[in-house]
Design a protein around this motif. Sequence first.
Motif, PDB file in Angstrom:
ATOM      1  N   LEU A 163      31.673  47.590  29.274  1.00  0.00           N
ATOM      2  CA  LEU A 163      30.519  46.945  29.917  1.00  0.00           C
ATOM      3  C   LEU A 163      29.286  47.830  29.872  1.00  0.00           C
ATOM      4  O   LEU A 163      28.159  47.328  29.826  1.00  0.00           O
ATOM      5  N   VAL A 205      26.394  45.122  36.351  1.00  0.00           N
ATOM      6  CA  VAL A 205      26.424  44.094  35.310  1.00  0.00           C
ATOM      7  C   VAL A 205      25.575  42.889  35.713  1.00  0.00           C
ATOM      8  O   VAL A 205      24.923  42.275  34.864  1.00  0.00           O
ATOM      9  N   ARG A 235      26.878  46.440  23.685  1.00  0.00           N
ATOM     10  CA  ARG A 235      25.836  45.437  23.933  1.00  0.00           C
ATOM     11  C   ARG A 235      26.479  44.114  24.320  1.00  0.00           C
ATOM     12  O   ARG A 235      27.593  43.801  23.913  1.00  0.00           O
ATOM     13  N   SER A 236      25.764  43.336  25.095  1.00  0.00           N
ATOM     14  CA  SER A 236      26.270  42.057  25.580  1.00  0.00           C
ATOM     15  C   SER A 236      26.729  41.184  24.414  1.00  0.00           C
ATOM     16  O   SER A 236      26.009  41.022  23.428  1.00  0.00           O
ATOM     17  N   ASP A 237      27.942  40.657  24.533  1.00  0.00           N
ATOM     18  CA  ASP A 237      28.500  39.800  23.492  1.00  0.00           C
ATOM     19  C   ASP A 237      29.352  38.715  24.148  1.00  0.00           C
ATOM     20  O   ASP A 237      29.342  38.555  25.368  1.00  0.00           O
ATOM     21  N   ARG A 291      31.683  39.683  27.182  1.00  0.00           N
ATOM     22  CA  ARG A 291      31.117  40.284  28.399  1.00  0.00           C
ATOM     23  C   ARG A 291      31.741  39.707  29.662  1.00  0.00           C
ATOM     24  O   ARG A 291      32.145  40.454  30.557  1.00  0.00           O
ATOM     25  N   CYS A 320      21.631  43.107  34.913  1.00  0.00           N
ATOM     26  CA  CYS A 320      21.234  43.453  33.543  1.00  0.00           C
ATOM     27  C   CYS A 320      22.267  42.993  32.528  1.00  0.00           C
ATOM     28  O   CYS A 320      23.458  43.214  32.707  1.00  0.00           O
ATOM     29  N   ARG A 321      21.801  42.405  31.459  1.00  0.00           N
ATOM     30  CA  ARG A 321      22.728  41.958  30.403  1.00  0.00           C
ATOM     31  C   ARG A 321      23.279  43.144  29.611  1.00  0.00           C
ATOM     32  O   ARG A 321      24.443  43.200  29.308  1.00  0.00           O
ATOM     33  N   ASP A 322      22.424  44.069  29.239  1.00  0.00           N
ATOM     34  CA  ASP A 322      22.846  45.222  28.442  1.00  0.00           C
ATOM     35  C   ASP A 322      22.666  46.496  29.252  1.00  0.00           C
ATOM     36  O   ASP A 322      21.542  46.915  29.516  1.00  0.00           O
ATOM     37  N   ARG A 345      35.294  40.953  30.057  1.00  0.00           N
ATOM     38  CA  ARG A 345      35.307  42.355  30.513  1.00  0.00           C
ATOM     39  C   ARG A 345      35.053  42.413  32.017  1.00  0.00           C
ATOM     40  O   ARG A 345      35.722  43.157  32.735  1.00  0.00           O
ATOM     41  N   SER A 346      34.086  41.650  32.477  1.00  0.00           N
ATOM     42  CA  SER A 346      33.799  41.616  33.919  1.00  0.00           C
ATOM     43  C   SER A 346      35.007  41.124  34.706  1.00  0.00           C
ATOM     44  O   SER A 346      35.302  41.637  35.790  1.00  0.00           O
TER      45      SER A 346
END
Length: 168
Positions: A96, A45, A100-102, A105, A48-50, A108-109
């Motif tokens: 994750l 993660v 897509r990154s929202d 995110r 990279c964003r996505d 979730r991490s």
Amino acid sequence: MSEAARTQAAATLLVTAVENFDQALATTHPIYFAVLGLDAIAQAVAPCRDLVDVEPQAAARIAEQTHPVAARIAEAIATEVPADIVYAGFGAAKDLVTVRSDALRADRSLYVAMILGDLRSYLCRIEIRRRGDPLRHLAREQAAFEAFKAGIWTTAGFDPRDTQSRWH
């Protein structure tokens, strides 16, 4: 680090997660491999964003693996960590790599980090028990020796068979 290098690092980590989740599903002791898989996702993660497009086959495989792995882990540690925490952590890991990154995110991490902490703590407690908890025994011996030297040693109220303390 270049964008290409970050993407390659994340792709490698996602493949590593798949391999470790496969091991978690194949072994009788899945926790260690589940930790390695979740940790690989958590590391992927960062660069990279996505992750959806980084390694699509690995992302799809992780999406398939997370529920069965979570079920094995929830069963294995049912007395230590509530099942809803296990499923939330693995669900967050799946999202994750598949969403897509929202705005969620970071959350979730955090859920992945939380279940990783719980699983690592569980593994540490198991190992300490397996080893007979030598530090606790040493501390008790040292405290008893110091109390004896001070002339206040007593065994009143001490039960070495106590299995309800937080150290068991």
